[in-house]
Design a protein around this motif. Structure first.
Motif, PDB file in Angstrom:
ATOM      1  N   PHE A 149      49.438  -5.050 101.247  1.00 10.29           N
ATOM      2  CA  PHE A 149      49.460  -5.639  99.911  1.00 10.29           C
ATOM      3  C   PHE A 149      50.892  -5.572  99.404  1.00 10.29           C
ATOM      4  O   PHE A 149      51.502  -4.497  99.396  1.00 10.29           O
ATOM      5  N   SER A 150      51.451  -6.716  99.005  1.00  9.49           N
ATOM      6  CA  SER A 150      52.846  -6.827  98.545  1.00  9.49           C
ATOM      7  C   SER A 150      53.805  -6.294  99.608  1.00  9.49           C
ATOM      8  O   SER A 150      54.726  -5.529  99.308  1.00  9.49           O
ATOM      9  N   ASN A 151      53.547  -6.668 100.856  1.00  8.95           N
ATOM     10  CA  ASN A 151      54.360  -6.258 102.005  1.00  8.95           C
ATOM     11  C   ASN A 151      54.406  -4.749 102.198  1.00  8.95           C
ATOM     12  O   ASN A 151      55.357  -4.220 102.744  1.00  8.95           O
ATOM     13  N   GLN A 152      53.398  -4.061 101.738  1.00 11.69           N
ATOM     14  CA  GLN A 152      53.305  -2.607 101.925  1.00 11.69           C
ATOM     15  C   GLN A 152      51.981  -2.291 102.603  1.00 11.69           C
ATOM     16  O   GLN A 152      50.950  -2.880 102.278  1.00 11.69           O
ATOM     17  N   LEU A 153      52.016  -1.354 103.527  1.00 10.34           N
ATOM     18  CA  LEU A 153      50.798  -0.912 104.188  1.00 10.34           C
ATOM     19  C   LEU A 153      49.990  -0.078 103.205  1.00 10.34           C
ATOM     20  O   LEU A 153      50.504   0.854 102.584  1.00 10.34           O
ATOM     21  N   SER A 159      40.437   1.032  98.064  1.00 11.53           N
ATOM     22  CA  SER A 159      41.179   1.618  99.170  1.00 11.53           C
ATOM     23  C   SER A 159      41.211   0.618 100.326  1.00 11.53           C
ATOM     24  O   SER A 159      40.636  -0.464 100.248  1.00 11.53           O
ATOM     25  N   ALA A 160      41.870   0.989 101.414  1.00 15.34           N
ATOM     26  CA  ALA A 160      41.970   0.107 102.570  1.00 15.34           C
ATOM     27  C   ALA A 160      40.594  -0.133 103.181  1.00 15.34           C
ATOM     28  O   ALA A 160      40.286  -1.246 103.608  1.00 15.34           O
ATOM     29  N   ASP A 161      39.750   0.910 103.195  1.00 12.28           N
ATOM     30  CA  ASP A 161      38.394   0.750 103.749  1.00 12.28           C
ATOM     31  C   ASP A 161      37.544  -0.201 102.911  1.00 12.28           C
ATOM     32  O   ASP A 161      36.819  -1.031 103.451  1.00 12.28           O
ATOM     33  N   SER A 162      37.641  -0.107 101.582  1.00  6.53           N
ATOM     34  CA  SER A 162      36.846  -1.004 100.736  1.00  6.53           C
ATOM     35  C   SER A 162      37.348  -2.450 100.849  1.00  6.53           C
ATOM     36  O   SER A 162      36.547  -3.386 100.764  1.00  6.53           O
ATOM     37  N   VAL A 163      38.658  -2.631 101.055  1.00  6.89           N
ATOM     38  CA  VAL A 163      39.187  -3.986 101.240  1.00  6.89           C
ATOM     39  C   VAL A 163      38.669  -4.561 102.555  1.00  6.89           C
ATOM     40  O   VAL A 163      38.299  -5.738 102.631  1.00  6.89           O
ATOM     41  N   ARG A 164      38.611  -3.752 103.619  1.00  3.45           N
ATOM     42  CA  ARG A 164      38.066  -4.210 104.896  1.00  3.45           C
ATOM     43  C   ARG A 164      36.600  -4.636 104.747  1.00  3.45           C
ATOM     44  O   ARG A 164      36.170  -5.638 105.314  1.00  3.45           O
ATOM     45  N   CYS A 188      50.111   0.612  95.508  1.00  3.41           N
ATOM     46  CA  CYS A 188      50.956  -0.441  96.079  1.00  3.41           C
ATOM     47  C   CYS A 188      51.422  -1.448  95.038  1.00  3.41           C
ATOM     48  O   CYS A 188      52.128  -2.398  95.381  1.00  3.41           O
ATOM     49  N   GLY A 189      51.025  -1.280  93.777  1.00  2.00           N
ATOM     50  CA  GLY A 189      51.546  -2.148  92.721  1.00  2.00           C
ATOM     51  C   GLY A 189      50.526  -3.048  92.051  1.00  2.00           C
ATOM     52  O   GLY A 189      50.895  -3.843  91.190  1.00  2.00           O
ATOM     53  N   LEU A 190      49.238  -2.948  92.367  1.00  2.00           N
ATOM     54  CA  LEU A 190      48.224  -3.771  91.703  1.00  2.00           C
ATOM     55  C   LEU A 190      47.884  -3.133  90.357  1.00  2.00           C
ATOM     56  O   LEU A 190      47.471  -1.968  90.297  1.00  2.00           O
ATOM     57  N   GLN A 191      48.059  -3.882  89.260  1.00  4.03           N
ATOM     58  CA  GLN A 191      47.874  -3.338  87.916  1.00  4.03           C
ATOM     59  C   GLN A 191      46.466  -3.578  87.376  1.00  4.03           C
ATOM     60  O   GLN A 191      45.901  -2.720  86.711  1.00  4.03           O
ATOM     61  N   GLU A 192      45.919  -4.763  87.617  1.00  6.85           N
ATOM     62  CA  GLU A 192      44.613  -5.114  87.069  1.00  6.85           C
ATOM     63  C   GLU A 192      43.786  -5.829  88.130  1.00  6.85           C
ATOM     64  O   GLU A 192      44.305  -6.199  89.186  1.00  6.85           O
ATOM     65  N   GLU A 193      42.517  -6.042  87.850  1.00  4.06           N
ATOM     66  CA  GLU A 193      41.635  -6.678  88.814  1.00  4.06           C
ATOM     67  C   GLU A 193      42.037  -8.141  88.978  1.00  4.06           C
ATOM     68  O   GLU A 193      42.273  -8.852  88.006  1.00  4.06           O
ATOM     69  N   LYS A 194      42.109  -8.592  90.243  1.00  2.00           N
ATOM     70  CA  LYS A 194      42.538  -9.962  90.545  1.00  2.00           C
ATOM     71  C   LYS A 194      41.668 -10.549  91.636  1.00  2.00           C
ATOM     72  O   LYS A 194      41.187  -9.844  92.511  1.00  2.00           O
TER      73      LYS A 194
END
Length: 150
Positions: free
Chosen positions: A122-126, A101-106, A134-140
């Protein structure tokens, strides 16, 4: 005979041929392509302008100095903008998964040494819920640019 020669010359001129038979008649004289001009150009307009131009005859006209205007400031034609003053950018590498989530990314950004952010994109999306939305399919593992503005 002259009539026959003029007919032959007209026929040859129509086909682009040239005949030289030594007869000089008005029909046989070719025209030149060059333009000739007069050798002595008359400068009538310049002569009249010089004769009628205003002259500085009064002492106030003769001793007059040009008007003084204020100096223009020395400004460059382009004003450079220092990118470091407008915003600071920090590059960090973090590993993201679709369930973040946004909190875990912070939290991951702060643990990597970056400044805490208010918004995560992420990918120009809030990011409002998870990165999977937001479109992330796998761990990167990605390199993140953290931009802070004053």
């Amino acid at each position: 005979m002259l009539r026959l020669l003029s007919i032959v010359f007209v026929a040859c001129a129509a086909h682009g041929l040239a005949l030289n038979c030594g007869v000089t008649s008005p029909a046989a004289v070719s025209r030149t392509a060059s333009v000739t001009m007069a050798h002595h150009v008359q400068k009538k307009a310049t002569k009249k302008h010089q004769a009628t131009r205003p002259r500085k005859s009064r002492p106030s006209d003769i001793t007059r100095k040009p008007p003084q205007s204020p100096q223009l400031p020395d400004q460059p034609w382009m004003t450079p903008i220092a990118a470091s003053e407008a915003s600071s950018q920090q590059m960090v590498t973090i590993t993201l998964s679709p369930s973040d989530s946004a909190d875990s990314v912070r939290e991951k950004l702060q643990s990597a040494g970056a400044v805490a952010t208010e918004e995560v994109y992420f990918s120009n999306q809030l990011v409002t819920s998870t990165l999977g939305d937001c479109g992330l399919q796998e761990e990167k593992t990605i390199e993140v640019a953290v931009v802070s503005q004053p």
